[in-house]
Design a protein around this motif. Structure first.
Motif, PDB file in Angstrom:
ATOM      1  N   PRO A  85     -70.541  85.650  57.107  1.00  0.00           N
ATOM      2  CA  PRO A  85     -69.176  85.271  57.480  1.00  0.00           C
ATOM      3  C   PRO A  85     -68.228  86.468  57.516  1.00  0.00           C
ATOM      4  O   PRO A  85     -68.364  87.411  56.730  1.00  0.00           O
ATOM      5  CB  PRO A  85     -68.773  84.294  56.365  1.00  0.00           C
ATOM      6  N   VAL A  86     -67.289  86.415  58.434  1.00  0.00           N
ATOM      7  CA  VAL A  86     -66.292  87.477  58.605  1.00  0.00           C
ATOM      8  C   VAL A  86     -64.918  86.890  58.288  1.00  0.00           C
ATOM      9  O   VAL A  86     -64.548  85.837  58.814  1.00  0.00           O
ATOM     10  CB  VAL A  86     -66.310  88.028  60.042  1.00  0.00           C
ATOM     11  N   THR A  87     -64.169  87.567  57.415  1.00  0.00           N
ATOM     12  CA  THR A  87     -62.830  87.108  57.046  1.00  0.00           C
ATOM     13  C   THR A  87     -61.812  88.153  57.487  1.00  0.00           C
ATOM     14  O   THR A  87     -61.985  89.348  57.225  1.00  0.00           O
ATOM     15  CB  THR A  87     -62.712  86.869  55.528  1.00  0.00           C
ATOM     16  N   LEU A  88     -60.760  87.709  58.143  1.00  0.00           N
ATOM     17  CA  LEU A  88     -59.748  88.603  58.712  1.00  0.00           C
ATOM     18  C   LEU A  88     -58.420  88.425  57.982  1.00  0.00           C
ATOM     19  O   LEU A  88     -57.970  87.300  57.755  1.00  0.00           O
ATOM     20  CB  LEU A  88     -59.563  88.311  60.199  1.00  0.00           C
ATOM     21  N   ALA A  89     -57.791  89.547  57.642  1.00  0.00           N
ATOM     22  CA  ALA A  89     -56.501  89.517  56.949  1.00  0.00           C
ATOM     23  C   ALA A  89     -55.354  89.595  57.947  1.00  0.00           C
ATOM     24  O   ALA A  89     -55.426  90.347  58.920  1.00  0.00           O
ATOM     25  CB  ALA A  89     -56.407  90.698  55.978  1.00  0.00           C
ATOM     26  N   PRO A  90     -54.277  88.846  57.728  1.00  0.00           N
ATOM     27  CA  PRO A  90     -53.084  89.022  58.563  1.00  0.00           C
ATOM     28  C   PRO A  90     -52.518  90.430  58.368  1.00  0.00           C
ATOM     29  O   PRO A  90     -52.684  91.038  57.303  1.00  0.00           O
ATOM     30  CB  PRO A  90     -52.111  87.962  58.026  1.00  0.00           C
ATOM     31  N   ALA A  91     -51.854  90.936  59.372  1.00  0.00           N
ATOM     32  CA  ALA A  91     -51.231  92.255  59.260  1.00  0.00           C
ATOM     33  C   ALA A  91     -50.222  92.257  58.123  1.00  0.00           C
ATOM     34  O   ALA A  91     -49.400  91.347  58.000  1.00  0.00           O
ATOM     35  CB  ALA A  91     -50.538  92.607  60.573  1.00  0.00           C
ATOM     36  N   GLY A  92     -50.311  93.269  57.261  1.00  0.00           N
ATOM     37  CA  GLY A  92     -49.385  93.390  56.138  1.00  0.00           C
ATOM     38  C   GLY A  92     -49.723  92.524  54.945  1.00  0.00           C
ATOM     39  O   GLY A  92     -48.919  92.416  54.011  1.00  0.00           O
ATOM     40  N   PHE A  93     -50.892  91.907  54.924  1.00  0.00           N
ATOM     41  CA  PHE A  93     -51.275  90.995  53.850  1.00  0.00           C
ATOM     42  C   PHE A  93     -51.367  91.724  52.507  1.00  0.00           C
ATOM     43  O   PHE A  93     -51.945  92.797  52.410  1.00  0.00           O
ATOM     44  CB  PHE A  93     -52.629  90.362  54.176  1.00  0.00           C
ATOM     45  N   THR A  94     -50.789  91.137  51.465  1.00  0.00           N
ATOM     46  CA  THR A  94     -50.888  91.669  50.108  1.00  0.00           C
ATOM     47  C   THR A  94     -51.120  90.522  49.136  1.00  0.00           C
ATOM     48  O   THR A  94     -50.862  89.353  49.462  1.00  0.00           O
ATOM     49  CB  THR A  94     -49.608  92.422  49.676  1.00  0.00           C
ATOM     50  N   THR A  95     -51.604  90.848  47.951  1.00  0.00           N
ATOM     51  CA  THR A  95     -51.817  89.835  46.917  1.00  0.00           C
ATOM     52  C   THR A  95     -51.291  90.345  45.584  1.00  0.00           C
ATOM     53  O   THR A  95     -51.134  91.552  45.379  1.00  0.00           O
ATOM     54  CB  THR A  95     -53.306  89.501  46.750  1.00  0.00           C
ATOM     55  N   ALA A  96     -51.071  89.411  44.685  1.00  0.00           N
ATOM     56  CA  ALA A  96     -50.711  89.774  43.319  1.00  0.00           C
ATOM     57  C   ALA A  96     -51.978  90.199  42.576  1.00  0.00           C
ATOM     58  O   ALA A  96     -53.086  89.833  42.957  1.00  0.00           O
ATOM     59  CB  ALA A  96     -50.061  88.578  42.623  1.00  0.00           C
ATOM     60  N   ALA A 120     -49.491  78.355  51.669  1.00  0.00           N
ATOM     61  CA  ALA A 120     -49.084  78.885  50.372  1.00  0.00           C
ATOM     62  C   ALA A 120     -49.932  80.096  50.012  1.00  0.00           C
ATOM     63  O   ALA A 120     -50.983  80.355  50.623  1.00  0.00           O
ATOM     64  CB  ALA A 120     -49.223  77.810  49.290  1.00  0.00           C
ATOM     65  N   GLU A 121     -49.464  80.834  49.016  1.00  0.00           N
ATOM     66  CA  GLU A 121     -50.217  81.985  48.526  1.00  0.00           C
ATOM     67  C   GLU A 121     -51.578  81.510  48.009  1.00  0.00           C
ATOM     68  O   GLU A 121     -51.677  80.496  47.321  1.00  0.00           O
ATOM     69  CB  GLU A 121     -49.436  82.653  47.396  1.00  0.00           C
ATOM     70  N   GLY A 122     -52.627  82.238  48.356  1.00  0.00           N
ATOM     71  CA  GLY A 122     -53.970  81.862  47.940  1.00  0.00           C
ATOM     72  C   GLY A 122     -54.696  80.990  48.943  1.00  0.00           C
ATOM     73  O   GLY A 122     -55.841  80.598  48.714  1.00  0.00           O
ATOM     74  N   ASP A 123     -54.063  80.686  50.081  1.00  0.00           N
ATOM     75  CA  ASP A 123     -54.710  79.894  51.131  1.00  0.00           C
ATOM     76  C   ASP A 123     -55.638  80.753  51.970  1.00  0.00           C
ATOM     77  O   ASP A 123     -55.340  81.919  52.275  1.00  0.00           O
ATOM     78  CB  ASP A 123     -53.659  79.284  52.070  1.00  0.00           C
ATOM     79  N   VAL A 124     -56.749  80.161  52.379  1.00  0.00           N
ATOM     80  CA  VAL A 124     -57.647  80.748  53.372  1.00  0.00           C
ATOM     81  C   VAL A 124     -57.974  79.652  54.370  1.00  0.00           C
ATOM     82  O   VAL A 124     -58.261  78.512  53.994  1.00  0.00           O
ATOM     83  CB  VAL A 124     -58.940  81.298  52.736  1.00  0.00           C
ATOM     84  N   LEU A 125     -57.927  79.985  55.649  1.00  0.00           N
ATOM     85  CA  LEU A 125     -58.210  79.037  56.719  1.00  0.00           C
ATOM     86  C   LEU A 125     -59.626  79.270  57.226  1.00  0.00           C
ATOM     87  O   LEU A 125     -59.982  80.383  57.608  1.00  0.00           O
ATOM     88  CB  LEU A 125     -57.202  79.211  57.857  1.00  0.00           C
ATOM     89  N   ALA A 126     -60.456  78.219  57.219  1.00  0.00           N
ATOM     90  CA  ALA A 126     -61.829  78.302  57.713  1.00  0.00           C
ATOM     91  C   ALA A 126     -61.877  77.741  59.129  1.00  0.00           C
ATOM     92  O   ALA A 126     -61.465  76.605  59.372  1.00  0.00           O
ATOM     93  CB  ALA A 126     -62.772  77.525  56.807  1.00  0.00           C
ATOM     94  N   VAL A 127     -62.384  78.551  60.047  1.00  0.00           N
ATOM     95  CA  VAL A 127     -62.475  78.155  61.453  1.00  0.00           C
ATOM     96  C   VAL A 127     -63.935  78.193  61.871  1.00  0.00           C
ATOM     97  O   VAL A 127     -64.620  79.203  61.653  1.00  0.00           O
ATOM     98  CB  VAL A 127     -61.628  79.092  62.352  1.00  0.00           C
ATOM     99  N   GLY A 128     -64.411  77.119  62.470  1.00  0.00           N
ATOM    100  CA  GLY A 128     -65.803  77.060  62.900  1.00  0.00           C
ATOM    101  C   GLY A 128     -66.042  77.887  64.146  1.00  0.00           C
ATOM    102  O   GLY A 128     -65.225  77.904  65.071  1.00  0.00           O
TER     103      GLY A 128
END
Length: 286
Positions: free
Chosen positions: A132-143, A244-252
């Motif tokens: 699986p490949v996961t892509l980050a939005p531009a400028g994404f940061t986490t705590a 919300a923070e901590g969300d990940v969207l799964a796309v088939g």
């Protein structure tokens, strides 16, 4: 297991690194942070090429040196500078060598801040990736210490006879995240240039929502949270769902003879308007 985060020399920000750390922490993986420096083939004797590659290597080493501080002290982080004919082929080599469970990338530099943008490297990687490949939005940061809190499955017509929901449920249960399903209704303007009567539109969407919820309950069992985003464009429909923070969207994603991951038109539009990280999941037909 290992999560591979691929960085690009000179990349603005650390979106892939932040997301890679969150994914690795959630999965209980080590984190391999990789920068691939492309080596031209055949070699070019001109000095300009050598100077350009030297600059890229300096930038790569600087990015790798800071990786541990960004990822956090709770992860086992390995850094690698890898040379290959292209960035995408080099990442695939590292994924194979690391026996990685997933690979994480940032968005294209031309993308809008806060949205996912599929660049050339990611596009080429998708054709051959076994994981699986996961892509980050531009400028994404986490705590610090961030984990995946909720997995949202983008559900559409192509997912009715697939194992996408079952796969997402298994992942959410394993990492301790909640699970929900999101459907998107795009209401285009009518032929006269205006919209249909709001009341009629609402009735159609409400009936469609009831049918989708019933279909999802039949497939995955009752009680699964289902949300519907609607709007006159894909951007409006995706934004109509709360994130919300901590969300990940799964796309088939389906496969084809020439690509491991093949995105249909709807999946591609959802990905390009997503404000949260997107994981592309191979969709197997039951």
């Amino acid at each position: 297991m290992t999560t591979v985060a691929g960085l690009t020399p000179g990349e603005r920000g650390n979106a892939a690194l932040h997301l890679g750390a969150m994914v690795a922490r959630s999965n209980g993986d080590d984190l391999a942070v990789v920068v691939v420096v492309p080596t031209p083939w055949p070699p070019n004797p001109y000095r300009a090429d050598a100077e350009y590659l030297a600059v890229q290597e300096v930038q790569a080493r600087e990015a790798l040196a800071a990786a541990g501080d960004v990822a956090g002290p709770d992860l086992t982080v390995r850094t690698r500078l890898h040379r290959a004919r292209s960035v995408s082929s080099g990442l695939l080599e590292v994924v194979a060598e690391e026996s990685a469970s997933s690979v994480v990338l940032g968005s294209a530099s031309s993308g809008l801040l806060g949205q996912v943008s599929l660049g050339g490297i990611a596009d080429r990687l998708l054709h051959s990736s076994e994981v699986p490949v996961t892509l980050a939005p531009a400028g994404f940061t986490t705590a610090p210490g961030a984990r995946v809190a909720r997995v949202t499955v983008a559900y559409g017509r192509a997912d009715r006879d697939s194992d996408l929901l079952a796969t997402a449920r298994g992942v959410a249960d394993r990492i301790g995240a909640s699970l929900r399903v999101a459907c998107f209704a795009v209401r285009p303007p009518n032929a006269r240039g205006g919209s249909a009567e709001p009341g009629a539109e609402d009735l159609v969407v409400a009936e469609w929502r009831r049918a989708v919820v019933a279909e999802i309950a039949e497939t995955a069992g009752a009680g699964l949270e289902t949300v519907v985003g609607s709007g006159s464009s894909w951007a409006e429909a995706v934004a109509d769902v709360s994130w919300a923070e901590g969300d990940v969207l799964a796309v088939g994603a389906s496969s084809s003879p020439v690509s491991r991951f093949f995105l249909g038109s709807h999946a591609s539009k959802i990905l390009r308007n997503a404000p949260v990280p997107v994981t592309l999941v191979p969709r197997s037909v039951a």
